[in-house]
Design an enzyme around this catalytic site. Structure first.
Site, PDB file in Angstrom:
ATOM      1  N   HIS A  63       0.819  -1.211   0.000  1.00 41.73           N
ATOM      2  CA  HIS A  63       0.000   0.000   0.000  1.00 41.73           C
ATOM      3  C   HIS A  63       0.853   1.260   0.000  1.00 41.73           C
ATOM      4  O   HIS A  63       0.356   2.329   0.338  1.00 41.73           O
ATOM      5  CB  HIS A  63      -0.927   0.004   1.223  1.00 41.73           C
ATOM      6  CG  HIS A  63      -1.980  -1.062   1.151  1.00 41.73           C
ATOM      7  ND1 HIS A  63      -2.506  -1.666   2.259  1.00 41.73           N
ATOM      8  CD2 HIS A  63      -2.583  -1.631   0.094  1.00 41.73           C
ATOM      9  CE1 HIS A  63      -3.405  -2.562   1.881  1.00 41.73           C
ATOM     10  NE2 HIS A  63      -3.465  -2.558   0.576  1.00 41.73           N
ATOM     11  N   HIS A  64       2.135   1.140  -0.371  1.00 41.96           N
ATOM     12  CA  HIS A  64       2.981   2.335  -0.347  1.00 41.96           C
ATOM     13  C   HIS A  64       2.481   3.356  -1.360  1.00 41.96           C
ATOM     14  O   HIS A  64       2.765   4.545  -1.242  1.00 41.96           O
ATOM     15  CB  HIS A  64       4.453   1.985  -0.611  1.00 41.96           C
ATOM     16  CG  HIS A  64       4.752   1.668  -2.040  1.00 41.96           C
ATOM     17  ND1 HIS A  64       4.366   0.496  -2.639  1.00 41.96           N
ATOM     18  CD2 HIS A  64       5.380   2.381  -3.006  1.00 41.96           C
ATOM     19  CE1 HIS A  64       4.739   0.507  -3.905  1.00 41.96           C
ATOM     20  NE2 HIS A  64       5.364   1.637  -4.151  1.00 41.96           N
ATOM     21  N   LYS A  69      -2.677  -2.593  -7.865  1.00 43.94           N
ATOM     22  CA  LYS A  69      -3.011  -2.973  -9.239  1.00 43.94           C
ATOM     23  C   LYS A  69      -2.491  -4.369  -9.532  1.00 43.94           C
ATOM     24  O   LYS A  69      -1.364  -4.697  -9.164  1.00 43.94           O
ATOM     25  CB  LYS A  69      -2.314  -1.968 -10.182  1.00 43.94           C
ATOM     26  CG  LYS A  69      -2.572  -2.168 -11.629  1.00 43.94           C
ATOM     27  CD  LYS A  69      -3.622  -1.167 -12.101  1.00 43.94           C
ATOM     28  CE  LYS A  69      -4.151  -1.470 -13.469  1.00 43.94           C
ATOM     29  NZ  LYS A  69      -5.028  -2.649 -13.518  1.00 43.94           N
ATOM     30  N   LYS A  93       7.307  -4.686 -10.162  1.00 42.80           N
ATOM     31  CA  LYS A  93       7.172  -4.337 -11.577  1.00 42.80           C
ATOM     32  C   LYS A  93       6.762  -2.880 -11.745  1.00 42.80           C
ATOM     33  O   LYS A  93       7.344  -2.144 -12.536  1.00 42.80           O
ATOM     34  CB  LYS A  93       6.089  -5.249 -12.162  1.00 42.80           C
ATOM     35  CG  LYS A  93       5.987  -5.255 -13.644  1.00 42.80           C
ATOM     36  CD  LYS A  93       4.876  -6.190 -14.096  1.00 42.80           C
ATOM     37  CE  LYS A  93       5.099  -7.623 -13.682  1.00 42.80           C
ATOM     38  NZ  LYS A  93       4.115  -8.542 -14.276  1.00 42.80           N
ATOM     39  N   ASP A  98       8.198   2.859 -13.054  1.00 43.57           N
ATOM     40  CA  ASP A  98       7.645   4.121 -12.539  1.00 43.57           C
ATOM     41  C   ASP A  98       6.149   4.261 -12.797  1.00 43.57           C
ATOM     42  O   ASP A  98       5.677   5.314 -13.245  1.00 43.57           O
ATOM     43  CB  ASP A  98       8.391   5.318 -13.153  1.00 43.57           C
ATOM     44  CG  ASP A  98       9.801   5.431 -12.619  1.00 43.57           C
ATOM     45  OD1 ASP A  98      10.014   5.074 -11.444  1.00 43.57           O
ATOM     46  OD2 ASP A  98      10.699   5.839 -13.375  1.00 43.57           O
ATOM     47  N   LYS A 105      -2.885  -8.898  -6.798  1.00 41.58           N
ATOM     48  CA  LYS A 105      -3.211  -9.965  -7.749  1.00 41.58           C
ATOM     49  C   LYS A 105      -4.449 -10.685  -7.262  1.00 41.58           C
ATOM     50  O   LYS A 105      -4.706 -10.755  -6.054  1.00 41.58           O
ATOM     51  CB  LYS A 105      -2.059 -10.975  -7.833  1.00 41.58           C
ATOM     52  CG  LYS A 105      -2.063 -11.751  -9.126  1.00 41.58           C
ATOM     53  CD  LYS A 105      -1.517 -10.897 -10.246  1.00 41.58           C
ATOM     54  CE  LYS A 105      -1.463 -11.630 -11.554  1.00 41.58           C
ATOM     55  NZ  LYS A 105      -0.731 -10.815 -12.558  1.00 41.58           N
ATOM     56  N   SER A 360      -2.003  -0.186 -18.760  1.00 40.70           N
ATOM     57  CA  SER A 360      -3.141  -0.151 -17.828  1.00 40.70           C
ATOM     58  C   SER A 360      -3.159   1.188 -17.088  1.00 40.70           C
ATOM     59  O   SER A 360      -4.219   1.760 -16.840  1.00 40.70           O
ATOM     60  CB  SER A 360      -3.026  -1.263 -16.790  1.00 40.70           C
ATOM     61  OG  SER A 360      -3.397  -2.481 -17.352  1.00 40.70           O
TER      62      SER A 360
END
Ligand code: NAD
Length: 467
Positions: A63-64, A69, A93, A98, A105, A360
């Site tokens: 949650h940084h 995603k 990833k 960036d 997931k 995405s």
């Protein structure tokens, strides 16, 4: 391949990189751990009226940054360990390229061939509902995308379920990889394969690295094989072929084929559609089984199916000089060490297949801004280019035909902008990793993990830890 605990494999790569980082154990533990693990079971009423319990997971690794995603996978092999490992890979990833998301997931343990389309829709919608109930789905919370066994249709169902339950002007940004009319972005379907092509092309540009492998720089004439001809494998093979490399081997569920003279990808895809198999395709020889292609003679090996495919049983027999990890986690930690010793250049998954999450991210931005990329500026750009071309015409004896004018004065549309953003991202990220490799004398995987650890660690340093 269940003997290879996927999360353990990922954490081994993390630990190898962590030893080069300046952060203390506590912060490294926090970066490595999965923040939320949600195990879901729900009933499905099957078409014949019987009831079946469905098992699924959603893991938010870090949650940084928010939202988190990561894809949703439909496969019989889905389990908690795999989902946690894949969520962790998503965090690393996103940081490598960036993309400002934490990793997540999801997965449902099903063989989708055993269910009707209507049943798959009910499973997807109920899963989305369960995520919404627990705050695991939303444009600023957690944003899924397609993965193995899912595609645009399922993402459309996730969006519609969210929209039925939430009144949210940014609803479209709750999921990516959607069909274009539902807010999808042009270029997303091919993005992962396209990014893989950009990544391999970058790696092959480095004269010194290629010399060490005994290869010429550039893609032209290099041979490659692909394991898995799904979304990622097909598009990677397509752009590699268009870029001048020669496809010599392919494997799918039914087996593998090889032809040193080159395989025509489009013809093969058509042949498989007609016959249901890649076996027997023109001029190709059939290899022992679907894993055999991994050991075939080639310059570049592209595993694009599932994890742990390159392991203790085959690593020492791999002949490729470059291993381009299109799938997530295709190489076990031991196999990585074996290949490294053999001098194979491993382009790691957390960099190489990041094209999907990159585009995405562009889709999410498009959804939040509620406007198609290029809509505001395309005609303006065209007008400006035409004015410049007119000046060139009036200062020279040359006048452009209307066809030339159209080509030269074309403004960028959504696909052009997405493709350009993706290319920029992959080139920059490879440059960063290459520098880290040289600076610390480490391989590309360790560099990719180190790059992520540094970026996530800095976030914690700067924002502090709540409360
Ligand atoms: P997909 O379902 O479209 O394709 C996977 C293909 O692999 C299928 O055609 C399947 O038949 C084949 N396959 C399965 N087992 C095989 C085996 N043992 N040998 C040969 N072929 C086999 O899935 P995808 O979206 O292409 O994903 C492939 C991999 O790429 C996964 O590891 C996924 O996590 C990863 N990935 C996908 C994306 C994306 O945007 N789709 C992004 C990043 C990473």
């Amino acid at each position: 391949m269940s003997e290879y605990k996927f999360l353990k494999q990922v954490n081994r790569a993390f630990d190898a990189a962590a030893s080069h980082s300046r952060f203390g154990k506590g912060l490294l533990d926090q970066i490595k751990i999965c923040n939320n693990v949600y195990r879901i079971t729900f009933p499905l009423v099957r078409d014949d009226g019987s009831i079946k319990v469905i098992h699924g997971w959603r893991v938010e690794h870090s949650h940084h940054k928010l939202p988190t995603k990561g894809g949703i996978r439909f496969s019989t092999m889905v389990n908690e360990d795999e989902t946690m490992a894949l969520a962790a890979l998503m965090t690393y990833k996103c940081a490598v390229v960036d993309v400002p998301f934490g990793g997540a997931k999801g997965g449902i343990k099903i063989d989708r061939n055993e269910y009707s389309e209507q049943e798959i829709e009910r499973i997807t919608r109920r899963y989305a509902y369960e995520l919404i109930r627990k705050g695991f789905l939303g444009p600023g919370l957690d944003v899924p995308s397609p993965d193995y066994g899912t595609g645009a249709t399922e993402m459309g169902w996730v969006l519609d379920t969210y929209r039925q339950l939430k009144s949210d002007i940014n609803a479209e940004a709750c999921v990516t990889g959607k069909p274009i009319p539902q807010g999808g972005v042009r270029g997303r379907t091919e993005a992962t394969g396209r990014g893989i092509f950009f990544g391999i092309r970058e790696a092959c540009k480095h004269v010194e690295d290629m010399r060490e492998l005994g290869l010429q720089p550039g893609l032209e004439g290099k041979t490659f094989v692909v394991q898995g001809l799904g979304n990622v494998g097909y598009h990677a093979a397509k752009y590699m072929s268009e870029g001048g490399a020669r496809l010599v081997g392919v494997s799918e569920i039914e087996g593998s084929i090889y032809d040193a003279g080159g395989i025509d990808l489009e013809k093969l895809v058509k042949y498989r559609e007609e016959t249901g198999s890649i076996l027997g395709f023109e001029n190709t020889s059939e290899l022992a089984d679907n894993a055999a292609v991994l050991e075939a003679e080639c310059d570049i090996l592209i595993p694009a199916a599932l994890e742990n495919q390159i392991n203790d049983s085959n690593a020492s027999s791999i002949k490729a000089k470059i291993l381009a990890e299109a799938a997530n986690g295709p190489t076990t930690a031991n196999a990585h060490d074996t290949l490294k010793e053999k001098g194979v250049l491993i382009i790691p998954d957390i960099f190489l297949n990041a094209g999907g999450v990159t585009v995405s991210y562009f889709e999410w931005l498009k959804n939040l801004s509620h406007v198609r990329f290029g809509r505001m500026e395309k005609r303006f750009e065209e007008g400006s280019y035409r004015k410049i071309l007119n000046v060139i015409e009036s200062n020279s004896n040359r006048s452009f035909t209307e066809k030339e004018m159209k080509e030269l004065a074309r403004g960028a549309d959504e696909y052009d902008l997405v493709d350009s953003g993706l290319e920029e991202t992959m080139i920059n990220a490879y440059g960063e990793l290459n520098e880290l490799c040289k600076k610390h004398s480490i391989d590309l995987r360790t560099a990719a993990f180190l790059s992520s650890i540094e970026k996530v660690g800095i976030m914690y340093e700067q924002m502090g830890i709540f409360p």
